[in-house]
Design a protein around this motif. Structure first.
Motif, PDB file in Angstrom:
ATOM      1  N   PRO A 238     -44.590   3.828  -9.739  1.00 18.08           N
ATOM      2  CA  PRO A 238     -44.611   3.901  -8.278  1.00 18.08           C
ATOM      3  C   PRO A 238     -45.320   2.675  -7.709  1.00 18.08           C
ATOM      4  O   PRO A 238     -46.216   2.118  -8.352  1.00 18.08           O
ATOM      5  CB  PRO A 238     -45.409   5.185  -7.997  1.00 18.08           C
ATOM      6  N   ARG A 249     -47.869   7.190   2.130  1.00 18.20           N
ATOM      7  CA  ARG A 249     -46.766   7.431   1.205  1.00 18.20           C
ATOM      8  C   ARG A 249     -47.268   8.094  -0.074  1.00 18.20           C
ATOM      9  O   ARG A 249     -46.621   9.005  -0.616  1.00 18.20           O
ATOM     10  CB  ARG A 249     -46.058   6.116   0.877  1.00 18.20           C
ATOM     11  N   ALA A 250     -48.428   7.637  -0.564  1.00 21.57           N
ATOM     12  CA  ALA A 250     -48.994   8.210  -1.783  1.00 21.57           C
ATOM     13  C   ALA A 250     -49.345   9.679  -1.597  1.00 21.57           C
ATOM     14  O   ALA A 250     -49.109  10.508  -2.488  1.00 21.57           O
ATOM     15  CB  ALA A 250     -50.241   7.420  -2.200  1.00 21.57           C
ATOM     16  N   TRP A 253     -46.158  11.580  -1.737  1.00 19.96           N
ATOM     17  CA  TRP A 253     -45.641  11.624  -3.101  1.00 19.96           C
ATOM     18  C   TRP A 253     -46.356  12.684  -3.929  1.00 19.96           C
ATOM     19  O   TRP A 253     -45.725  13.440  -4.682  1.00 19.96           O
ATOM     20  CB  TRP A 253     -45.805  10.233  -3.739  1.00 19.96           C
ATOM     21  N   CYS A 257     -45.000  16.369  -5.789  1.00 18.94           N
ATOM     22  CA  CYS A 257     -45.004  16.494  -7.252  1.00 18.94           C
ATOM     23  C   CYS A 257     -45.199  17.938  -7.699  1.00 18.94           C
ATOM     24  O   CYS A 257     -45.849  18.710  -7.038  1.00 18.94           O
ATOM     25  CB  CYS A 257     -46.124  15.625  -7.839  1.00 18.94           C
TER      26      CYS A 257
END
Length: 257
Positions: A238, A249-250, A253, A257
């Protein structure tokens, strides 16, 4: 049979100051400081030693109890490699030790990728190794923030650039919004492995014109005539964290998950 992973050290340069993301190593990602997440990835990869090279006591404090070594380094280093060379001297790593430079803004680096760059160096007589991944999107190819890599048939880097490489002359003369097939467009992943002796030598090499033009320190190695082994990553990396938007964004993400 798969080749056994050679013993390797992971060294993580973590500089407090950042123009685009102040106090970057300490920025929170889902309740965990970024630098701690990077250190955890290094431990998961099975490194024999994990060292975080820091220039600020606040970063060292955040790493207490994480099972990694913290090396206080000078604040005036020009690059992460220079910072790690100070660590190599401090710990007196043997000349043939494999040192993986895992960037301090790569909190989601896959363990398999960390091991793969160590493999790449162990199986090549180049003094340095790195990773790449295929580019599948034209926008990514033409983005100057994405570093491109071209390599030889023997798996060594020929050049790194922020420009689109290789240039598909005939296809791009027609349009540039779709990538032509059967051309190896590669994105460079900024993880490196060095033998400790070369890491120390690297810092004595003069900066070079292409390095300064592209603002890519790995070009210094090529311009001075040293080869760099370049392998494809076995798992996606990533993108790293450079901006506030990257942090958001992290978080998304992780939530998915």
């Amino acid at each position: 049979m798969p080749t056994a992973t050679p013993p390797f050290i992971v060294a993580i340069p973590a500089r407090y100051g950042s123009t685009r993301l102040p106090a970057k190593p300490l920025r929170d990602i889902a309740g965990v400081p970024m630098v701690v997440r990077v250190a955890q990835r290094a431990l998961e990869a099975g490194a024999s030693q994990v060292v975080v090279a820091v220039d600020d006591r606040r970063i060292a404090d955040a790493l207490q109890g994480q099972g990694v070594d913290v090396c206080m380094t000078r604040s005036d280093h020009a690059s992460g490699s220079d910072r790690l060379a100070e660590c190599a001297e401090h710990y007196a790593w043997p000349d043939d030790a494999i040192v993986v430079n895992l960037q301090g803004d790569e909190p989601f680096a896959p363990a398999a990728g960390i091991r793969e760059v160590a493999h790449a160096l162990a199986e090549d007589d180049a003094p340095m190794a790195t990773l790449a991944t295929p580019i599948l999107d034209a926008h990514e190819l033409f983005d100057p923030n994405v570093v491109k890599l071209v390599r030889s048939a023997t798996g060594r880097a020929l050049y790194f650039s922020r420009a689109p490489l290789p240039w598909a002359r005939d296809a791009f003369a027609v349009h540039r919004n779709v990538l032509p097939e059967n051309i190896p467009f590669l994105r460079h992943i900024g993880i490196y492995a060095y033998r400790a002796a070369f890491l120390k030598r690297y810092t004595t090499l003069e900066r070079t014109p292409l390095e300064q033009a592209e603002s890519l320190e790995q070009l210094r190695v090529l311009e001075h005539g040293f080869p760099i082994a370049a392998r494809l990553t076995p798992e996606p990396f990533p993108p790293g964290i450079d901006t506030e938007a990257d942090l958001q964004r992290a978080e998304r993400w992780l939530a998915d998950c």
